[in-house]
Motif scaffolding. Sequence first.
Motif, PDB file in Angstrom:
ATOM      1  N   LEU A  56      -6.742  -3.453  30.004  1.00  0.00           N
ATOM      2  CA  LEU A  56      -5.438  -3.370  30.655  1.00  0.00           C
ATOM      3  C   LEU A  56      -5.668  -3.075  32.133  1.00  0.00           C
ATOM      4  O   LEU A  56      -6.205  -2.025  32.478  1.00  0.00           O
ATOM      5  N   HIS A  59      -2.745  -2.852  38.703  1.00  0.00           N
ATOM      6  CA  HIS A  59      -2.878  -3.325  40.079  1.00  0.00           C
ATOM      7  C   HIS A  59      -2.410  -2.254  41.063  1.00  0.00           C
ATOM      8  O   HIS A  59      -1.791  -1.259  40.681  1.00  0.00           O
ATOM      9  N   ASP A  61      -0.047  -2.258  43.159  1.00  0.00           N
ATOM     10  CA  ASP A  61       1.402  -2.080  43.233  1.00  0.00           C
ATOM     11  C   ASP A  61       1.990  -1.503  41.947  1.00  0.00           C
ATOM     12  O   ASP A  61       3.202  -1.367  41.822  1.00  0.00           O
ATOM     13  N   GLU A  63       1.749  -2.875  38.931  1.00  0.00           N
ATOM     14  CA  GLU A  63       1.922  -3.910  37.917  1.00  0.00           C
ATOM     15  C   GLU A  63       0.735  -3.865  36.962  1.00  0.00           C
ATOM     16  O   GLU A  63      -0.401  -3.640  37.373  1.00  0.00           O
ATOM     17  N   MET A  64       1.001  -4.066  35.662  1.00  0.00           N
ATOM     18  CA  MET A  64      -0.056  -4.045  34.653  1.00  0.00           C
ATOM     19  C   MET A  64      -0.199  -5.432  34.037  1.00  0.00           C
ATOM     20  O   MET A  64       0.782  -6.159  33.879  1.00  0.00           O
ATOM     21  N   GLN A  65      -1.441  -5.743  33.687  1.00  0.00           N
ATOM     22  CA  GLN A  65      -1.738  -7.055  33.144  1.00  0.00           C
ATOM     23  C   GLN A  65      -2.780  -6.916  32.044  1.00  0.00           C
ATOM     24  O   GLN A  65      -3.763  -6.176  32.189  1.00  0.00           O
ATOM     25  N   TYR A  66      -2.565  -7.617  30.940  1.00  0.00           N
ATOM     26  CA  TYR A  66      -3.519  -7.653  29.833  1.00  0.00           C
ATOM     27  C   TYR A  66      -3.861  -9.106  29.594  1.00  0.00           C
ATOM     28  O   TYR A  66      -3.022  -9.882  29.125  1.00  0.00           O
ATOM     29  N   ARG A  68      -3.872 -12.645  30.544  1.00  0.00           N
ATOM     30  CA  ARG A  68      -3.011 -13.364  31.493  1.00  0.00           C
ATOM     31  C   ARG A  68      -1.562 -12.909  31.396  1.00  0.00           C
ATOM     32  O   ARG A  68      -0.706 -13.391  32.130  1.00  0.00           O
ATOM     33  N   ASP A  69      -1.273 -11.974  30.486  1.00  0.00           N
ATOM     34  CA  ASP A  69       0.098 -11.517  30.268  1.00  0.00           C
ATOM     35  C   ASP A  69       0.420 -10.294  31.117  1.00  0.00           C
ATOM     36  O   ASP A  69      -0.392  -9.368  31.236  1.00  0.00           O
ATOM     37  N   THR A  70       1.620 -10.276  31.674  1.00  0.00           N
ATOM     38  CA  THR A  70       2.099  -9.118  32.418  1.00  0.00           C
ATOM     39  C   THR A  70       2.677  -8.119  31.420  1.00  0.00           C
ATOM     40  O   THR A  70       3.416  -8.492  30.511  1.00  0.00           O
ATOM     41  N   VAL A  71       2.335  -6.844  31.603  1.00  0.00           N
ATOM     42  CA  VAL A  71       2.795  -5.786  30.705  1.00  0.00           C
ATOM     43  C   VAL A  71       3.828  -4.956  31.456  1.00  0.00           C
ATOM     44  O   VAL A  71       3.539  -4.376  32.505  1.00  0.00           O
ATOM     45  N   SER A  72       5.052  -4.929  30.913  1.00  0.00           N
ATOM     46  CA  SER A  72       6.092  -4.114  31.532  1.00  0.00           C
ATOM     47  C   SER A  72       6.468  -2.931  30.650  1.00  0.00           C
ATOM     48  O   SER A  72       6.938  -1.914  31.147  1.00  0.00           O
TER      49      SER A  72
END
Length: 126
Positions: A56, A59, A61, A63-66, A68-72
Motif C-alpha cells: 500500500l 503518496h 499528498d 493519496e493511497m494506492q494498492y 494500480r487501484d486508488t484506495v480511498s
Amino acid sequence: MRARRQTREPTIALINIVFLMLVFFMVAGTLAAPTETPVSLVRTAELEGLAPPDVLVIHADGEMQYGRDTVSDLEAFYEGLPNAARSQIRLMPDRAAPAHELIGVAGQLRSLGADRVLIVTEQALP
C-alpha cells in the motif's frame, strides 16, 4: 629526603588488550576468496523505483494506492484483501508524506485486524 618510588606502567594489560582486539578482528572479519572467473555485477542505478504489487503506497499528498487501484476507504481495502494477506500489510510511504498520515493509516489497519504492519523503506548504502 626520601626518594620517589617510580610506578611502572601496566604494559602487560595493554598487550593483552591489543592481543584480544587482534583475535576479535580476525574472528569477526570474514575474508572471501576471490572468484575464479571475473564477474560483472548488475547495475541498478538506472532502474525506476516501482512498488511491489502487494504494498500500500502512501503518496506525499496523502493519496493511497494498492497496485494500480486508488484506495480511498481503508476499511473497504482491508475487507477486499484475501484472508492470507490480512495478517501482514506492507506500507510504502513517500519521503514527503506527513508522518501523522503514516501513523494514522498503520493504526487504522491494526485496529481493523492486521497482525503486523510493515513499513517499506530505502536502505542507505555506505
